[in-house]
Design a protein around this motif. Structure first.
Motif, mmCIF file in Angstrom:
data_model
loop_
_atom_site.group_PDB
_atom_site.id
_atom_site.type_symbol
_atom_site.label_atom_id
_atom_site.label_comp_id
_atom_site.label_asym_id
_atom_site.label_seq_id
_atom_site.Cartn_x
_atom_site.Cartn_y
_atom_site.Cartn_z
ATOM 1 N N ASP A 8 34.213 71.749 44.329
ATOM 2 C CA ASP A 8 33.508 72.862 44.934
ATOM 3 C C ASP A 8 34.281 73.350 46.167
ATOM 4 O OD1 ASP A 8 31.413 73.706 47.159
ATOM 5 O OD2 ASP A 8 30.532 74.120 45.196
ATOM 6 N N PRO A 9 34.500 74.660 46.303
ATOM 7 C CA PRO A 9 35.264 75.188 47.443
ATOM 8 C C PRO A 9 34.689 74.776 48.806
ATOM 9 C CG PRO A 9 34.949 76.889 45.809
ATOM 10 C CD PRO A 9 34.123 75.705 45.369
ATOM 11 N N TRP A 10 33.368 74.705 48.911
ATOM 12 C CA TRP A 10 32.751 74.276 50.167
ATOM 13 C C TRP A 10 33.176 72.851 50.513
ATOM 14 C CZ3 TRP A 10 29.517 70.271 51.491
ATOM 15 C CH2 TRP A 10 28.922 70.342 52.731
ATOM 16 N N LEU A 11 33.140 71.951 49.527
ATOM 17 C CA LEU A 11 33.537 70.562 49.751
ATOM 18 C C LEU A 11 35.027 70.465 50.046
ATOM 19 C CD1 LEU A 11 32.932 67.537 49.811
ATOM 20 C CD2 LEU A 11 33.261 67.512 47.335
ATOM 21 N N LEU A 12 35.842 71.212 49.308
ATOM 22 C CA LEU A 12 37.284 71.190 49.516
ATOM 23 C C LEU A 12 37.641 71.583 50.949
ATOM 24 C CD1 LEU A 12 40.049 70.726 48.268
ATOM 25 C CD2 LEU A 12 40.018 73.090 47.483
ATOM 26 N N ALA A 13 36.911 72.523 51.517
ATOM 27 C CA ALA A 13 37.160 72.955 52.898
ATOM 28 C C ALA A 13 36.824 71.860 53.907
ATOM 29 C CB ALA A 13 36.354 74.215 53.206
ATOM 30 N N ARG A 25 45.104 70.051 50.611
ATOM 31 C CA ARG A 25 45.231 71.262 49.792
ATOM 32 C C ARG A 25 45.244 70.857 48.321
ATOM 33 N NH1 ARG A 25 50.271 71.828 47.664
ATOM 34 N NH2 ARG A 25 51.904 70.648 48.712
ATOM 35 N N TRP A 26 44.727 71.746 47.496
ATOM 36 C CA TRP A 26 44.678 71.521 46.056
ATOM 37 C C TRP A 26 46.018 71.907 45.448
ATOM 38 C CZ3 TRP A 26 42.762 69.042 42.269
ATOM 39 C CH2 TRP A 26 42.882 69.499 40.966
ATOM 40 N N ASP A 27 46.620 71.012 44.681
ATOM 41 C CA ASP A 27 47.854 71.300 43.941
ATOM 42 C C ASP A 27 47.485 71.363 42.463
ATOM 43 O OD1 ASP A 27 50.309 71.484 42.756
ATOM 44 O OD2 ASP A 27 51.152 69.697 43.693
ATOM 45 N N ALA A 28 47.403 72.578 41.944
ATOM 46 C CA ALA A 28 46.972 72.775 40.557
ATOM 47 C C ALA A 28 47.971 72.211 39.554
ATOM 48 C CB ALA A 28 46.743 74.261 40.296
ATOM 49 N N SER A 30 49.738 69.493 39.680
ATOM 50 C CA SER A 30 49.596 68.046 39.489
ATOM 51 C C SER A 30 48.135 67.614 39.369
ATOM 52 C CB SER A 30 50.257 67.290 40.646
ATOM 53 O OG SER A 30 49.563 67.553 41.853
ATOM 54 N N GLY A 31 47.203 68.512 39.725
ATOM 55 C CA GLY A 31 45.787 68.166 39.670
ATOM 56 C C GLY A 31 45.403 67.161 40.740
ATOM 57 N N GLU A 32 46.043 67.278 41.913
ATOM 58 C CA GLU A 32 45.807 66.326 42.997
ATOM 59 C C GLU A 32 45.512 67.059 44.303
ATOM 60 O OE1 GLU A 32 48.841 62.733 41.993
ATOM 61 O OE2 GLU A 32 49.767 64.647 42.529
ATOM 62 N N LEU A 33 44.912 66.330 45.224
ATOM 63 C CA LEU A 33 44.740 66.817 46.588
ATOM 64 C C LEU A 33 45.921 66.298 47.401
ATOM 65 C CD1 LEU A 33 40.944 66.179 47.041
ATOM 66 C CD2 LEU A 33 42.074 68.393 46.950
ATOM 67 N N VAL A 34 46.579 67.182 48.107
ATOM 68 C CA VAL A 34 47.809 66.827 48.809
ATOM 69 C C VAL A 34 47.614 66.872 50.317
ATOM 70 C CG1 VAL A 34 50.215 67.507 49.203
ATOM 71 C CG2 VAL A 34 49.234 67.633 46.911
ATOM 72 N N SER A 35 48.106 65.830 50.970
ATOM 73 C CA SER A 35 48.185 65.793 52.426
ATOM 74 C C SER A 35 49.645 66.002 52.783
ATOM 75 C CB SER A 35 47.702 64.447 52.967
ATOM 76 O OG SER A 35 48.015 64.340 54.346
ATOM 77 N N ASP A 36 49.963 67.192 53.259
ATOM 78 C CA ASP A 36 51.345 67.476 53.642
ATOM 79 C C ASP A 36 51.744 66.638 54.865
ATOM 80 O OD1 ASP A 36 52.003 69.437 51.649
ATOM 81 O OD2 ASP A 36 50.658 70.808 52.705
ATOM 82 N N ALA A 37 50.813 66.396 55.771
ATOM 83 C CA ALA A 37 51.107 65.635 56.980
ATOM 84 C C ALA A 37 51.471 64.181 56.671
ATOM 85 C CB ALA A 37 49.921 65.690 57.939
ATOM 86 N N VAL A 44 42.257 63.247 41.582
ATOM 87 C CA VAL A 44 40.894 63.741 41.364
ATOM 88 C C VAL A 44 40.527 63.289 39.963
ATOM 89 C CG1 VAL A 44 39.422 65.769 41.163
ATOM 90 C CG2 VAL A 44 41.227 65.703 42.899
ATOM 91 N N ARG A 45 39.500 62.463 39.873
ATOM 92 C CA ARG A 45 39.084 61.921 38.571
ATOM 93 C C ARG A 45 37.697 62.431 38.220
ATOM 94 N NH1 ARG A 45 41.209 56.374 40.610
ATOM 95 N NH2 ARG A 45 43.422 56.636 40.189
ATOM 96 N N ASP A 46 37.604 63.124 37.106
ATOM 97 C CA ASP A 46 36.336 63.711 36.649
ATOM 98 C C ASP A 46 35.701 64.579 37.727
ATOM 99 O OD1 ASP A 46 36.502 62.461 34.124
ATOM 100 O OD2 ASP A 46 35.670 60.615 34.961
ATOM 101 N N GLY A 47 36.546 65.316 38.462
ATOM 102 C CA GLY A 47 36.058 66.218 39.505
ATOM 103 C C GLY A 47 35.730 65.544 40.818
ATOM 104 N N VAL A 48 35.997 64.248 40.925
ATOM 105 C CA VAL A 48 35.681 63.499 42.142
ATOM 106 C C VAL A 48 36.981 63.116 42.848
ATOM 107 C CG1 VAL A 48 34.584 61.425 43.075
ATOM 108 C CG2 VAL A 48 33.590 62.570 41.089
#
Length: 59
Positions: A8-13, A25-28, A30-37, A44-48
């Motif tokens: 959900d965009p609200w949760l992602l923020a 940030r969402w990396d489409a 690879s389907g992963e959340l990325v921490s550039d820092a 992300v497994r089953d949307g979690v």
């Protein structure tokens, strides 16, 4: 794979890296959340988001 995040965009923020507390940030391609820092990618497994450091992949 779609460019749209399965999270959900609200949760992602609100999500932050558990290491650096910086936004993720969402990396489409690879389907992963990325921490550039922290140079980590969290799965992300089953949307979690799995924000467990030992589950992260080093970039």
């Amino acid at each position: 794979m779609s460019d749209a995040s399965p999270i959900d965009p609200w949760l992602l923020a609100k999500l932050v890296c558990p290491v650096t507390r910086t936004p993720l940030r969402w990396d489409a391609s690879s389907g992963e959340l990325v921490s550039d820092a922290a140079a980590l990618a969290f799965p992300v497994r089953d949307g979690v988001p799995v924000l467990v450091i030992r589950e992260a992949r080093t970039l």
